[in-house]
Design a protein around this motif. Structure first.
Motif, PDB file in Angstrom:
ATOM      1  N   ALA A   5       0.829  -1.210   0.000  1.00  0.00           N
ATOM      2  CA  ALA A   5       0.000   0.000   0.000  1.00  0.00           C
ATOM      3  C   ALA A   5       0.864   1.261   0.000  1.00  0.00           C
ATOM      4  O   ALA A   5       0.445   2.300  -0.496  1.00  0.00           O
ATOM      5  N   HIS A   6       2.070   1.143   0.543  1.00  0.00           N
ATOM      6  CA  HIS A   6       2.951   2.308   0.544  1.00  0.00           C
ATOM      7  C   HIS A   6       3.910   2.303  -0.642  1.00  0.00           C
ATOM      8  O   HIS A   6       4.937   2.974  -0.620  1.00  0.00           O
ATOM      9  N   GLY A   7       3.608   1.465  -1.635  1.00  0.00           N
ATOM     10  CA  GLY A   7       4.296   1.586  -2.905  1.00  0.00           C
ATOM     11  C   GLY A   7       5.572   0.787  -3.065  1.00  0.00           C
ATOM     12  O   GLY A   7       6.324   1.012  -4.007  1.00  0.00           O
ATOM     13  N   MET A   8       5.845  -0.160  -2.169  1.00  0.00           N
ATOM     14  CA  MET A   8       7.026  -0.997  -2.375  1.00  0.00           C
ATOM     15  C   MET A   8       6.718  -2.016  -3.475  1.00  0.00           C
ATOM     16  O   MET A   8       5.575  -2.453  -3.613  1.00  0.00           O
ATOM     17  N   ASP A   9       7.696  -2.385  -4.312  1.00  0.00           N
ATOM     18  CA  ASP A   9       7.361  -3.348  -5.355  1.00  0.00           C
ATOM     19  C   ASP A   9       7.338  -4.768  -4.789  1.00  0.00           C
ATOM     20  O   ASP A   9       7.864  -5.041  -3.710  1.00  0.00           O
ATOM     21  N   ARG A  10       6.654  -5.660  -5.520  1.00  0.00           N
ATOM     22  CA  ARG A  10       6.310  -6.956  -4.968  1.00  0.00           C
ATOM     23  C   ARG A  10       7.515  -7.787  -4.547  1.00  0.00           C
ATOM     24  O   ARG A  10       7.504  -8.429  -3.515  1.00  0.00           O
TER      25      ARG A  10
END
Lengths: 539, 277
Positions: free
Chosen positions: A391-396
């Motif tokens: 949700a805070h934009g870290m990639d998978r």
């Protein structure tokens, strides 16, 4: 020595095919003598409750019961149902954990007791016996309370009413299945006093089922320890509690939290992280057409401050407002008044809304009470732990690597990541919840009764883990609990709450051993098993 | 116990599933077995079931059997598509109402009640009449009159799940409302909605039949309801014209209801074996 009142031999209760074990109760032998209290103690799933139900003949249909249960010399298993029914209530009676569920909600207390007399052919025509019973269990104003309905009574009063019903026909055996588990600690102390007084006055035999070693210390003449359907140890209370023979009993006793404050760590603490002033929240019930709305001040002007690396315990009974306070701090509940400042955030945390709240949220995270409700049953563990990171934009891929680190941090196997929550035990679920909370690297962790739903042995492990991680990460922790013993283990400072207000706050050792407020003293005195055969905690 | 095991234990549900599969087969095979237009005259009018026509012919010499096969397509299509629309509308309205609560909930629920206070079949007739009869207008009409109960169900599920700790944990993690609604809450609320939807397919088929019976069906497509409606003038001379399409509706609706019951038994957690000792 007279023959035992109740003799259980080779009792087996089979579980349906496909369960995790074949027998819930696996060939146990127990006896209860007249005029004694036998405590059956064990963790969840040990079969202790089912044993009690088997004695009463209340085992759910479909579970096969085998073996022998002799009561006053007569075999109960295989006895005609009508005859058993006659015994139930008149010679043996039972009280349950949740009195609200065991009482008929729409029937007056007095009528429910009178019903017991009537069913057994001894109607209480003038109501005098009902009154005497209500008086005997210490209910105030029996003449009024007999006309009350269960929902009008408090939890403790309901349990007293249940006990009155159970005692109606002077049973010789009372089976109490976790009678105080749902009650606050001060109420629990009162109910245990009552049970002890009644047992002595009537020379009754009591079979008390409990998971709480403290209750065992208070009540037991003899103890039977159960584990996975077997009795592993039985004997006089002093022997079992003082010189436990079986490894499991030793483990169980060692895991019981003691009133023992954490060593002073004030040198390790950092700058102030959180500062709250005059926090308040009032709940208003919806006003009806003909009645005004009810207003309850859940939290009425609480101040708190937390330094980096410090654990503050908020201790209180149900309704004290401790959970509301926690939910205000994490902003799940909007406060009515007060200011809350978090280091590095401008202005009042309580006034932030919408977009400005988002970035702050990750700095304050929460661990929840219920290990079963706090994880989405339809998601895999790695999705649960990583939800905040994504949700805070870290990639998978990065998030997945971080999940493995976090699982290692909470001492879970990396293979757990691919599994669903229902494959884990309560303690493991709390670890997953902790990993989720730590994922966003918060500065403040709010833990709302994180161990109260767990068995003692698991409780100890989770508490150790929380204390350990807190030290490692220099976390500030706001720890909400009803249990002073738990608070003493993990908290540097303790604040005691009652009816929305902090009545006493200070370093753990001060609050626990030199309490200034009378309510703190009452709480401490109510801790079950305190000072009975225990060296620590008697100071 | 797995889903299939508990589903298959219910014999009615298995029978229903078999019948439903057969009806689906009718619908799929219609263009091959009866490659002509079912509206075409194929022989003498009002022939009883027998040699020329297996299930007889109507007053214009059309084949009843071909009508049943082709009608299955319309019935199933309308049943499924209008249910999908109704469920989507209902879930969105109910989810938003239950999740956000407060004023949003009040507005959404008053809106839902507005639809519930109008007799649904009258509204459906009105809508089809206004939109001119056709497949699309029938689907719209049926969805519009059947979504309110779905909305109420979804709302109550969302209300119950909204304050579960895992939802609050997602809020604290900064997950957006949309993702919480559809990613966290909805999958847990889906079971009762799926059960309700399976039963709504049956209601939709019945509603379509009733509309067609009143002459509000799609004029280009034959349907079971139309066939019964057209046959009512000759009901006393040619029983086969109304009995066979009627049987088709009856059997299909019964089968769907049985499957719905089976789904309920298999998915409903209260019926499941308790695992806690």
């Amino acid at each position: 020595m007279t023959a035992p009142l109740l003799e259980i031999a080779g009792l087996r209760v089979a579980l349906p095919a496909g369960s995790d074990r074949a027998h819930a109760v696996d060939g146990i032998a127990l006896d209860v003598r007249a005029n004694e209290v036998l405590c059956v103690v064990g963790e969840s799933g040990s079969g202790k409750s089912l044993t009690a139900h088997a004695v009463m003949g209340l085992v759910p249909k479909g579970l096969a019961v085998a073996g022998s249960i002799r009561f006053e010399g007569r075999e109960l298993l295989g006895m005609a149902e009508a005859e058993r029914r006659r015994l139930r209530g008149s010679r043996m009676a039972m009280i349950f954990q949740e009195p609200m569920a065991a009482l008929n909600p729409v029937m007056r207390i007095g009528d429910q007791i009178a019903e017991v007399f009537r069913f057994h052919g001894r109607p209480d025509r003038d109501g005098s016996r009902t009154l005497a019973l209500l008086d005997a269990v210490g209910l105030p104003d029996p003449a009024l309370i007999r006309h009350a309905r269960p929902f009008q009574l408090s939890g403790g009063q309901r349990q007293r009413a249940m006990i009155a019903m159970a005692l109606a026909l002077d049973p010789v055996l009372l089976i109490a299945d976790e009678p105080t588990t749902a009650l606050d600690v001060t109420t629990q102390a009162q109910i245990l006093d009552l049970l002890r007084a009644i047992q002595a006055a009537r020379s009754m035999a009591v079979m008390l089922i409990t998971h709480d070693i403290g209750v065992v210390r208070e009540m037991a003449h003899r103890v039977a320890v159960m584990q996975e359907g077997r009795v592993v140890e039985t004997g006089p209370a002093a022997d079992v509690l003082g010189r436990p023979q079986h490894a499991y009993t030793q483990r169980l006793l060692a895991a019981v939290p003691k009133l023992q404050p954490r060593p002073d760590r004030s040198a390790e603490l950092g700058a102030t992280v959180l500062e709250g002033r005059g926090l308040a929240k009032t709940y208003a019930g919806r006003a009806g057409l003909f009645r005004p709305g009810r207003r309850v001040a859940a939290v009425a002007g609480v101040d708190l401050s937390l330094r980096r690396g410090e654990a503050l315990g908020i201790v209180g009974e149900s309704g004290s407002g401790k959970s509301t306070l926690a939910r205000m701090v994490v902003r799940l509940v909007d406060a009515d008044a007060g200011t809350l400042t978090l280091a590095g955030v401008d202005g009042n945390l309580l006034a932030l809304r919408g977009r400005r709240l988002g970035p702050v949220r990750r700095r304050v995270q929460m661990v929840f009470q219920d290990p079963w409700g706090s994880l989405n049953p339809r998601r895999r563990v790695h999705e649960i732990v990583a939800q905040g990171l994504l949700a805070h934009g870290m990639d998978r891929r990065q998030a997945r690597a971080r999940v493995d680190e976090l699982l290692a941090l909470v001492a879970l196997d990396p293979s757990s990541a691919e599994r669903f929550p229902n494959e884990f035990s309560g303690g493991q679920r709390q670890r997953i919840g902790l990993a989720r909370a730590l994922a966003l690297e918060p500065e403040l962790l709010v833990a709302d009764e994180p161990v109260s739903a767990l068995d003692v042995s698991v409780q100890a492990q989770v508490l150790d883990l929380i204390a350990d991680i807190q030290r490692k990460l220099q976390l500030a922790v706001l720890f909400i609990t009803h249990d002073l013993r738990v608070a003493s283990q993990v908290c540097d400072r303790i604040a005691v709450m009652r009816r929305g207000e902090v009545v006493e706050a200070g370093p753990s050792a001060e609050v626990l051993f030199r309490p200034r407020h009378e309510y703190t003293r009452l709480l401490l005195a109510s801790v079950p098993g305190r000072g009975v055969g225990e060296e620590t905690g008697s100071a | 116990m797995s889903f299939w095991q508990s589903f298959l234990r219910n014999r009615g549900a298995v029978a229903g599933l078999a019948v439903l599969a057969a009806v689906l087969l009718l619908a799929l095979s219609a263009p091959f077995l009866f490659s002509f237009d079912p509206w075409d005259t194929r022989g003498a009018p009002l022939q009883p079931p027998g040699e020329g026509f297996a299930l007889g012919s109507d007053m214009l010499g059309r084949d009843v059997l071909a009508g049943i096969f082709h009608g299955a397509r319309v019935s199933l299509f309308i049943g499924v598509v209008s249910t999908v629309f109704a469920v989507v509308i209902g879930v969105v309205v109910g989810a938003v109402a239950g999740y956000f609560g407060g004023l949003v909930d009040d507005v959404a629920m008053r809106f839902t009640e507005f639809f519930q206070t109008i007799p649904s079949f009258v509204l459906a007739v009105l809508l089809v009449a206004i939109l001119t009869p056709g497949l699309a207008s029938i689907v719209i009409a049926i969805s519009v009159v059947t979504w309110p109960p779905v909305a109420r169900l979804a709302r109550s599920e969302f209300l119950a799940l909204r304050h579960r700790a895992f939802v609050e944990a997602a809020v604290l993690s900064g997950v957006s409302h949309i993702r919480i609604i559809f990613g966290e809450v909805l999958p847990n609320a889906l079971t009762p909605i799926v059960i309700m939807a399976s039963l709504m397919v049956a209601t939709a088929i019945l509603t379509e039949s009733a509309l067609s019976f009143l002459g509000l069906g799609d004029p280009n497509r034959i349907s079971w309801g139309y066939m019964i409606g057209a046959a009512r003038a000759v009901f006393r001379h040619a029983w086969w014209l109304s009995v066979f399409p009627g049987l088709a509706i009856f059997v299909t609706v019964l089968a769907i209801n049985l499957v719905g019951e089976g789904l309920n038994d298999a998915l409903n957690p209260h019926m499941r074996r308790r695992t806690d000792p």
